[in-house]
Design an enzyme around this catalytic site. Structure first.
Site, PDB file in Angstrom:
ATOM      1  N   ASP A  37      92.887  23.742  56.782  1.00 30.68           N
ATOM      2  CA  ASP A  37      92.552  24.292  55.422  1.00 30.68           C
ATOM      3  C   ASP A  37      92.850  23.107  54.960  1.00 30.68           C
ATOM      4  O   ASP A  37      94.271  22.515  54.732  1.00 30.68           O
ATOM      5  CB  ASP A  37      93.240  25.041  54.828  1.00 30.68           C
ATOM      6  CG  ASP A  37      92.714  25.490  53.313  1.00 30.68           C
ATOM      7  OD1 ASP A  37      91.287  25.181  52.886  1.00 30.68           O
ATOM      8  OD2 ASP A  37      92.589  26.470  52.943  1.00 30.68           O
ATOM      9  N   GLY A  40      89.758  18.984  50.936  1.00 29.91           N
ATOM     10  CA  GLY A  40      88.995  18.124  49.741  1.00 29.91           C
ATOM     11  C   GLY A  40      90.559  18.199  48.870  1.00 29.91           C
ATOM     12  O   GLY A  40      90.274  17.223  48.707  1.00 29.91           O
ATOM     13  N   TRP A  42      93.584  16.761  50.064  1.00 32.12           N
ATOM     14  CA  TRP A  42      93.733  15.278  51.022  1.00 32.12           C
ATOM     15  C   TRP A  42      92.912  14.199  49.660  1.00 32.12           C
ATOM     16  O   TRP A  42      93.428  13.366  49.944  1.00 32.12           O
ATOM     17  CB  TRP A  42      93.690  15.499  52.350  1.00 32.12           C
ATOM     18  CG  TRP A  42      94.288  14.267  52.835  1.00 32.12           C
ATOM     19  CD1 TRP A  42      95.510  14.157  53.519  1.00 32.12           C
ATOM     20  CD2 TRP A  42      93.798  13.409  53.541  1.00 32.12           C
ATOM     21  NE1 TRP A  42      95.875  13.398  53.938  1.00 32.12           N
ATOM     22  CE2 TRP A  42      94.224  12.543  53.826  1.00 32.12           C
ATOM     23  CE3 TRP A  42      92.201  13.161  53.536  1.00 32.12           C
ATOM     24  CZ2 TRP A  42      93.708  10.968  54.297  1.00 32.12           C
ATOM     25  CZ3 TRP A  42      91.772  11.911  53.584  1.00 32.12           C
ATOM     26  CH2 TRP A  42      92.949  10.662  54.180  1.00 32.12           C
ATOM     27  N   HIS A  54      87.517  15.585  55.442  1.00 29.12           N
ATOM     28  CA  HIS A  54      86.671  16.266  56.428  1.00 29.12           C
ATOM     29  C   HIS A  54      87.032  15.063  56.996  1.00 29.12           C
ATOM     30  O   HIS A  54      87.239  15.419  58.381  1.00 29.12           O
ATOM     31  CB  HIS A  54      85.363  16.671  56.303  1.00 29.12           C
ATOM     32  CG  HIS A  54      85.364  18.084  55.010  1.00 29.12           C
ATOM     33  ND1 HIS A  54      86.198  18.769  55.393  1.00 29.12           N
ATOM     34  CD2 HIS A  54      84.526  18.157  53.681  1.00 29.12           C
ATOM     35  CE1 HIS A  54      86.005  19.825  54.933  1.00 29.12           C
ATOM     36  NE2 HIS A  54      84.978  19.273  53.473  1.00 29.12           N
ATOM     37  N   LEU A 148      92.358  23.342  79.474  1.00 29.26           N
ATOM     38  CA  LEU A 148      92.128  23.873  78.221  1.00 29.26           C
ATOM     39  C   LEU A 148      90.962  24.302  77.515  1.00 29.26           C
ATOM     40  O   LEU A 148      89.984  23.738  77.671  1.00 29.26           O
ATOM     41  CB  LEU A 148      92.837  22.924  76.597  1.00 29.26           C
ATOM     42  CG  LEU A 148      92.483  23.605  75.350  1.00 29.26           C
ATOM     43  CD1 LEU A 148      93.467  23.921  75.161  1.00 29.26           C
ATOM     44  CD2 LEU A 148      92.964  21.877  74.483  1.00 29.26           C
TER      45      LEU A 148
END
Length: 263
Positions: A37, A40, A42, A54, A148
């Protein structure tokens, strides 16, 4: 201290990364889930369009995936797009639907090299064909990898997931193939999109928001939560190590009195 055991450059290549010192697997969460989150916000702080945030957040995914793999994390689940995110402006949604294609096409060789297996949980409905194709190619190319599991939650909503599981159970009861008295928690768990994966040990949410936002509501029943004010594009290796260091100090009792004297 744990963070003194690990030194690596954020943008270094896999060939040049300094090897990690041995860390007990018991110290590392087997499954880390992250609500990414703050992209936007940032961008807004820098007077940039939201899509710039993004795109920067995609770079963070790459760095955190590398470190999680190096640490021996078994599963890293990233909340990439929720069933509610379709409400966002079309231009932003279109950009988000292109990100998996860009990320997986550029990062796939490294994922293969590092033995990472790509998975996706979420509803295929409404996802563009190019998004699904990018995920399909990555899953196919990494299906035999044993390291992973990089699990993207894409067009995912936990309430719908649980409702679908209940509907499936109800249908079996109606058909006479399942006795109501025999229904257990396992009957729900095995019908969720996380079937075959361990439940998360640690949930991280960035940007200062303190809520789950319809993310893995069933699976997070005994997960340790860690919230940070850091916006996702600014979340780095030190941030992840700090979260794990905090996790290590938790006493996971699962409703019991582990480590405490019962009086």
């Amino acid at each position: 201290m744990f963070n003194k055991l690990i030194k690596r450059m954020a943008d270094s290549s896999s060939e040049n990364r300094e090897p990690l010192l041995s860390v007990s697997s018991e110290e590392i969460p087997a499954h880390i889930a992250i609500i990414m989150d703050g992209n936007g916000r940032w961008a807004k702080k820098r007077s940039l369009p939201r899509i710039a945030g993004h795109h920067e957040g995609m770079k963070t995914v790459r760095r955190i995936t590398r470190l999680a793999s190096d640490l021996g994390v078994s599963v890293l689940t990233l909340y990439a797009f929720s069933t509610e995110n379709w409400k966002r402006p079309k231009m932003e949604v279109d950009f988000l639907m292109r990100l998996p294609e860009e990320f997986l096409s550029t990062f796939l060789p490294e994922l293969i090299e590092e033995n990472v297996r790509v998975e996706m949980m979420g509803y295929h409905d409404n996802l563009p064909s190019h998004t699904l194709e990018a995920v399909r190619k990555a899953k196919e190319a990494t299906k035999n990898n044993t390291g992973l599991v990089l699990n993207f939650a894409l067009n995912y909503g936990s309430r719908s997931e649980i409702v679908d599981a209940v509907k499936d159970i109800a249908a079996q009861v109606a058909a006479g193939t399942l006795d109501i008295a025999s229904i257990s928690e396992d009957h729900i768990s095995e019908r969720l999109m996380t079937k075959g994966l361990p439940e998360p040990d640690l949930l991280i949410r960035t940007s200062g928001e303190v809520r789950l936002s319809n993310f893995m509501l069933w699976q997070l029943a005994y997960t340790e939560f860690w919230f940070t004010e850091t916006l996702w594009p600014d979340f780095n290796e030190d941030s992840l190590l700090e979260a794990i260091e905090n996790y290590k100090k938790r006493n996971r009792r699962y409703g019991g009195l582990k480590g405490e004297e019962a009086n």
